[in-house]
Design a protein around this motif. Sequence first.
Motif, mmCIF file in Angstrom:
data_model
loop_
_atom_site.group_PDB
_atom_site.id
_atom_site.type_symbol
_atom_site.label_atom_id
_atom_site.label_comp_id
_atom_site.label_asym_id
_atom_site.label_seq_id
_atom_site.Cartn_x
_atom_site.Cartn_y
_atom_site.Cartn_z
ATOM 1 N N LEU A 149 0.839 -1.194 0.000
ATOM 2 C CA LEU A 149 0.000 0.000 0.000
ATOM 3 C C LEU A 149 0.877 1.247 0.000
ATOM 4 O O LEU A 149 1.974 1.223 0.577
ATOM 5 C CB LEU A 149 -0.853 0.051 1.273
ATOM 6 C CG LEU A 149 -1.786 -1.110 1.559
ATOM 7 C CD1 LEU A 149 -2.440 -0.914 2.931
ATOM 8 C CD2 LEU A 149 -2.835 -1.220 0.470
ATOM 9 N N PRO A 150 0.403 2.364 -0.567
ATOM 10 C CA PRO A 150 1.192 3.602 -0.468
ATOM 11 C C PRO A 150 1.579 3.921 0.975
ATOM 12 O O PRO A 150 2.701 4.363 1.237
ATOM 13 C CB PRO A 150 0.253 4.658 -1.054
ATOM 14 C CG PRO A 150 -0.591 3.898 -2.031
ATOM 15 C CD PRO A 150 -0.784 2.529 -1.418
ATOM 16 N N GLU A 151 0.674 3.674 1.938
ATOM 17 C CA GLU A 151 0.997 4.039 3.331
ATOM 18 C C GLU A 151 2.087 3.139 3.935
ATOM 19 O O GLU A 151 2.722 3.513 4.910
ATOM 20 C CB GLU A 151 -0.262 4.020 4.216
ATOM 21 C CG GLU A 151 -0.859 2.642 4.430
ATOM 22 C CD GLU A 151 -2.070 2.678 5.376
ATOM 23 O OE1 GLU A 151 -2.928 3.547 5.175
ATOM 24 O OE2 GLU A 151 -2.132 1.837 6.298
ATOM 25 N N LYS A 158 3.232 8.540 9.002
ATOM 26 C CA LYS A 158 1.763 8.504 9.119
ATOM 27 C C LYS A 158 1.280 8.052 10.483
ATOM 28 O O LYS A 158 0.360 8.624 11.044
ATOM 29 C CB LYS A 158 1.214 7.532 8.058
ATOM 30 C CG LYS A 158 0.786 8.257 6.787
ATOM 31 C CD LYS A 158 -0.049 7.391 5.903
ATOM 32 C CE LYS A 158 -1.405 8.009 5.853
ATOM 33 N NZ LYS A 158 -1.980 8.291 4.636
ATOM 34 N N TYR A 169 5.556 4.836 -3.057
ATOM 35 C CA TYR A 169 4.775 3.968 -3.961
ATOM 36 C C TYR A 169 4.889 4.494 -5.388
ATOM 37 O O TYR A 169 5.083 3.713 -6.327
ATOM 38 C CB TYR A 169 3.321 3.972 -3.492
ATOM 39 C CG TYR A 169 2.367 3.175 -4.380
ATOM 40 C CD1 TYR A 169 2.105 1.832 -4.121
ATOM 41 C CD2 TYR A 169 1.725 3.777 -5.459
ATOM 42 C CE1 TYR A 169 1.231 1.104 -4.926
ATOM 43 C CE2 TYR A 169 0.851 3.056 -6.268
ATOM 44 C CZ TYR A 169 0.607 1.723 -5.998
ATOM 45 O OH TYR A 169 -0.250 1.005 -6.797
ATOM 46 N N GLY A 196 -5.794 3.392 -1.330
ATOM 47 C CA GLY A 196 -4.824 4.317 -1.934
ATOM 48 C C GLY A 196 -4.013 3.729 -3.074
ATOM 49 O O GLY A 196 -3.263 4.455 -3.738
ATOM 50 N N HIS A 198 -2.983 2.914 -6.556
ATOM 51 C CA HIS A 198 -3.459 3.482 -7.802
ATOM 52 C C HIS A 198 -2.613 2.980 -8.968
ATOM 53 O O HIS A 198 -1.478 2.523 -8.800
ATOM 54 C CB HIS A 198 -3.486 5.008 -7.747
ATOM 55 C CG HIS A 198 -2.214 5.608 -7.252
ATOM 56 N ND1 HIS A 198 -1.980 5.859 -5.926
ATOM 57 C CD2 HIS A 198 -1.096 5.990 -7.904
ATOM 58 C CE1 HIS A 198 -0.778 6.382 -5.785
ATOM 59 N NE2 HIS A 198 -0.214 6.456 -6.966
#
Length: 637
Positions: A149-151, A158, A169, A196, A198
């Motif tokens: 995941l981007p996170e 974060k 990412y 998130g 994409h």
Amino acid sequence: MTSYDGTDQTIFPAGAATRTSAAEAAQGEWDAVVVGGGMAGSIVAEQLSQAGHKVLILEAGPGKDLDLAEYESYLSRFYGAVIKDNQSPYPFNPNARMPRSTDTMPVHPGTPRDDFYLVQEDKYCTDTTFTRVLGGTSMHWEGKALRMLPEDFDLQTKYGQGLNWPLSYDDLEPYYRQAEAELGVAAEVEDQAYLGMHFPKGYVFPMHRMPPSYLDQTVARGVDGMRVNLADDDYTLRVRSFPQARNGVPNAAYDGGKGFVPVGAVSTSQVEEGERCQGNTNCVPICPVQAKYHAGKTLAKALRKGNVKIVTQAVASKVEIDEQNQRVTGITIKNYRSLDSDSYETYTVKGTVYVLCAHAIENARLMLASDMQRMSRSKLIGRNLMDHAYLLSWGLLPEPAGTMRGTTCTSGITDLRGGRFRGTQAGFGVDIHNDGWGWATGSPYTDLVELVDKRGLRGPELRRTLGNQISRQLLLAFMIDLLPDRSNTVTVDDRYKDAIGNLKPVVSFKIPPYTMRGAAFARKLATDIFEKLGAEDRTKYDKQSYSAVEHDGQWYNIVGGNHLAGTHIMGTDPANSVVDHTQQSWDHDNLYLVGPGSLPSIGTSNISLTMAALAFRSSTHIARYLRAAKAPATVRS
Ligand SMILES: Cc1cc2nc3c(=O)[nH]c(=O)nc-3n(C[C@H](O)[C@H](O)[C@H](O)COP(=O)(O)OP(=O)(O)OC[C@H]3O[C@@H](n4cnc5c(N)ncnc54)[C@H](O)[C@@H]3O)c2cc1C
Ligand code: SF4
């Protein structure tokens, strides 16, 4: 249609793997010396050879050619094995040993078990594995190919947990697509665009998603729409299909409408283009028809170009370093004669650049055995060992649900992979296992033994009861994040050596409380899901087991995820990491460490797609390094 006509990229040139002897290799001057012919090593070798560089792969395991005959010998060994564990298709090799889950047993602290390959001294003992044959662990991996995941790339910023990556990412996104093409990933963008993640406009995966199994659909009927609350946020659960590195139906819209040609079995005339997945649930430890990606497919491409040579039975035993300038001057190998003999000859091979792709534990082991921690500024070689913690929950559904059909896992629940709760507890993904309780209880063999021995069933009644029981089995596998922790280590110790005198890896690994808080939530969620489905919860936790972990007064069993990472961690400077964002060693200019060992976190996805994307990215940097090294020096007058 691919055919055996000399242009087929899947066919190994005859004798390719054995054509170069160790003696010949030691006399050559290579642009790049790559240690390890698994997924990472094959991608790097193939990419560098495409850029016109001469590459030598050193492979510890046997692997005459990884041609069809050899692949079939793995299958025969698997069919004849009494215990069909991860390593059962591959020959026992005392000269390049590998861990086996069947070796794992309770350890008494202070009296380490050193008769197995991984020496473990702690009460918690991991049963995680990797494979040392040509093709590496991809020979028996399951082939789930999720993106991170981007996170996951900035967890520290974060949520104040773990480490940030030195790249995002978005930096990796183009390489994810390259990896998805190489591995032949089957998925749909609309299933994968969550939390998130994409994709560029118009992107489609090389192949359409694997159809959800009947079991997935049964679970979805209970789970879809279920709500959970975590850290004051509501989450709605749904069953979602997983991206798979196995051949399905090619997507005609791929690559702007050019389509995709799946890569089938190596060294064979394809009966059907690409050898499609037949859904027999045998992905681990070996796919009989090679529908599942393995590194041999990339190696075949690399070897056909003629720039890549391999020496097999060549165990890299020492990285030679010039102490004056810290540059690597060669890799010393022990070239053993056969699997039955511990006699070997020693050679040193030389190149312009050196790339270690022997996987997280072996890369660290090799560097530590070469005394490289002394030269490391961060002293982090072998530290931060990570692996996903798996919590298994199993139940019996009220109705037959077609268990034992489909690939090992076609779908799962991904909604709790990310979110604000990661500030206090680990995220996780949930796999719905199509192969019943096998991983947890040894089913179906254990069911058979129970019905015959304990209940005395025979004949038609036995068949009916067995069929009824197995087709109702549901195993949920919770794959829980585990953050980097410097006290989880691979080290070496002069007391522990293998048959040819190489130091064995000593592993010390604990499951941290952050992960266990995720496990506790997963345990409760499993109960709720079983209740929703009307399933009888059959999960048992055994506090005597090697995998027992106590948390908040309760016992759990946490099994190894086979996703080893972190032992040469990537970061922003030489004091906090072993490699930079290109996987170049901070301490040795002409050394790259490519593989899961570089990951600063493992997040909640299986790690290999990310590792493969990084291998593509690093290959462009290594090619640039080689171009610069080969360019004539500018002479100032
Ligand atoms: C049972 C199982 C299931 C898995 N399922 C998945 C999954 O579904 N999805 C996913 O993303 N990941 C999965 N993985 C993890 C995945 O297989 C690995 O992350 C990946 O294969 C690592 O690739 P690699 O090239 O870095 O290492 P490897 O594939 O292990 O290759 C390393 C190579 O180096 C060689 N080598 C080792 N030591 C030396 C030495 N001293 N000298 C020379 N050569 C050496 C080895 O023989 C091997 O060929 C699974 C793993 C297992 C065990
Ligand atoms: S389900 Fe069978 S055919 Fe499909 S990838 Fe797994 S082992 Fe191969």
